[in-house]
Write an enzyme that holds these catalytic residues in place. Structure first.
Site, PDB file in Angstrom:
ATOM      1  N   ASN A 135       0.975  -1.306   0.111  1.00  0.00           N
ATOM      2  CA  ASN A 135       0.100  -0.072   0.047  1.00  0.00           C
ATOM      3  C   ASN A 135       1.104   1.226  -0.084  1.00  0.00           C
ATOM      4  O   ASN A 135       1.541   1.722   0.914  1.00  0.00           O
ATOM      5  CB  ASN A 135      -0.927  -0.024   1.177  1.00  0.00           C
ATOM      6  N   LYS A 141       0.091   4.164  -0.089  1.00  0.00           N
ATOM      7  CA  LYS A 141      -0.707   5.568   0.435  1.00  0.00           C
ATOM      8  C   LYS A 141      -0.340   6.658  -0.397  1.00  0.00           C
ATOM      9  O   LYS A 141      -0.352   6.503  -1.695  1.00  0.00           O
ATOM     10  CB  LYS A 141      -0.099   5.674   1.762  1.00  0.00           C
ATOM     11  N   HIS A 159      -9.551   1.231   5.199  1.00  0.00           N
ATOM     12  CA  HIS A 159      -8.220   1.506   5.830  1.00  0.00           C
ATOM     13  C   HIS A 159      -8.479   2.238   7.180  1.00  0.00           C
ATOM     14  O   HIS A 159      -9.209   3.180   7.117  1.00  0.00           O
ATOM     15  CB  HIS A 159      -7.134   1.919   4.915  1.00  0.00           C
ATOM     16  N   GLU A 204      -6.631   4.689   8.320  1.00  0.00           N
ATOM     17  CA  GLU A 204      -6.493   6.218   7.847  1.00  0.00           C
ATOM     18  C   GLU A 204      -7.840   6.608   7.270  1.00  0.00           C
ATOM     19  O   GLU A 204      -8.038   7.738   7.662  1.00  0.00           O
ATOM     20  CB  GLU A 204      -5.237   6.448   6.888  1.00  0.00           C
ATOM     21  N   GLU A 249      -4.946  -4.720  10.903  1.00  0.00           N
ATOM     22  CA  GLU A 249      -3.972  -3.642  10.978  1.00  0.00           C
ATOM     23  C   GLU A 249      -4.089  -3.040  12.437  1.00  0.00           C
ATOM     24  O   GLU A 249      -4.794  -1.952  12.457  1.00  0.00           O
ATOM     25  CB  GLU A 249      -4.048  -2.678   9.903  1.00  0.00           C
ATOM     26  N   GLY A 308       3.180   2.531  10.664  1.00  0.00           N
ATOM     27  CA  GLY A 308       4.253   3.377  10.725  1.00  0.00           C
ATOM     28  C   GLY A 308       4.947   3.750  11.705  1.00  0.00           C
ATOM     29  O   GLY A 308       5.313   4.969  11.926  1.00  0.00           O
ATOM     30  N   SER A 358       3.771  -2.062  10.388  1.00  0.00           N
ATOM     31  CA  SER A 358       5.263  -2.225  10.407  1.00  0.00           C
ATOM     32  C   SER A 358       5.985  -3.512   9.833  1.00  0.00           C
ATOM     33  O   SER A 358       7.123  -3.944  10.595  1.00  0.00           O
ATOM     34  CB  SER A 358       5.877  -1.598  11.718  1.00  0.00           C
TER      35      SER A 358
HETATM   36  P1  13P Z   1       3.129   0.419   7.758  1.00  0.00           P
HETATM   37  O1  13P Z   1       3.678  -0.911   6.844  1.00  0.00           O
HETATM   38  O2  13P Z   1       3.994   1.669   7.111  1.00  0.00           O
HETATM   39  O3  13P Z   1       3.377   0.311   9.068  1.00  0.00           O
HETATM   40  O4  13P Z   1       1.708   0.713   7.165  1.00  0.00           O
HETATM   41  C1  13P Z   1       0.787  -0.378   7.275  1.00  0.00           C
HETATM   42  C2  13P Z   1      -0.177  -0.156   6.540  1.00  0.00           C
HETATM   43  O5  13P Z   1      -1.212   0.825   6.793  1.00  0.00           O
HETATM   44  C3  13P Z   1      -0.696  -0.672   5.280  1.00  0.00           C
HETATM   45  O6  13P Z   1      -1.853  -0.603   5.081  1.00  0.00           O
END
Ligand code: 13P
Length: 262
Positions: free
Chosen positions: A11, A13, A101, A103, A173, A179, A219
């Site tokens: 992803n 983003k 997601h 976010e 997640e 992140g 992560s």
């Molecule tokens: P990270 O791997 O940067 O922690 O992000 C995970 C994520 O949100 C994937 O959709």
């Protein structure tokens, strides 16, 4: 170990313009040999403005990746300024669409009902939703992880047939691991992924529970992927930051030959 074929998804983003995305996907294709992809599916999820470029490159050069989107609207067309139609994604041969997601839920106010509408829309166009669920740090500390994840799975899958659910992907997640460099321990990831599968069983029956693919995200890196994938209910990974670097992402895809971090 299950017969479910692992799915490793990158992803991206809101990173990489279409020139950069093209370079990353080309480099990834160069780094991965056909053998590396024999037992694993890989999808990349660029921003909307990159999709046409990446999809054209993947099809022209027959790269062994699926192209995915990060979101879509629940309607096919209409007066929805700035939104992207699932019908238009399907026309681009998009295979997977990430839905709900954290976010989107936390920063843009998506509700369980919105997420369910999107899951239904993605299915309507014969694409596969990657339904994201997961708890905040406060929720984990308050002991409400299970309640929240069960609620999100129930709500996200409402109105689907058992066959539709069976073909889906659910990504666990934990928000505190996204992140942050903090990863759930393999045992914690396993516990919630098993709960996701059991909940899928409640909603759609035993066959769907056996077939649904459950990813872990938060992560994920080359150094921790092997231990996570060794868990019986972890069928793949949804990778953010580490998927932007083709060398690191290629190592994640080759997790079977990666040494685990000590
Ligand atoms: P990270 O791997 O940067 O922690 O992000 C995970 C994520 O949100 C994937 O959709």
């Amino acid at each position: 170990m299950s017969a479910r074929r692992p799915l490793i998804s990158g992803n991206w983003k809101m990173h990489l313009n279409h020139f950069e995305a093209l370079q990353v996907v080309q480099k990834l294709s160069y780094l991965l040999a056909p053998d590396d992809l024999e037992d694993v599916d890989v999808s990349v999820h660029p921003p909307f403005t990159d999709l046409r470029t990446v999809q054209t490159a993947v099809e022209t050069d027959r790269m062994p990746f699926a192209v995915g989107a990060q979101n879509c609207h629940w309607e096919d067309s209409g007066a929805f300024t700035g939104e992207v139609s699932p019908a238009m994604l399907a026309k681009l041969n998009i295979a997977y669409v990430i839905v709900g997601h954290s976010e989107r839920r936390e920063l843009f106010g998506e509700t369980d009902e919105d997420v369910n509408g999107k899951v239904l829309a993605v299915h309507r166009h014969a694409m596969t939703p990657i339904l994201c669920v997961g708890e905040t740090l406060a929720e984990r500390e308050a002991g409400t992880t299970e309640t929240k994840v069960v609620r999100q799975v129930h709500a996200g899958l409402a109105g689907l047939s058992p066959e539709q659910v069976a073909g889906m992907v659910v990504a666990y997640e934990p928000i505190w691991a996204i992140g942050t460099g903090r990863t759930a321990t393999p045992a914690d990831a396993q516990a919630v992924c098993a709960l996701v599968r059991a909940t899928v069983g409640e909603v759609a029956g035993a066959d769907a529970a056996v077939s649904v693919r459950v990813q872990y995200g938060g992560s994920v890196k080359a150094g921790n992927i092997a231990a996570l994938m060794a868990e019986p209910d972890v069928d793949g990974a949804l990778v953010g930051g580490a998927s932007l670097d083709p060398e690191e992402f290629a190592r994640i895809v080759r997790y079977r030959s990666e040494p685990a971090a000590s």
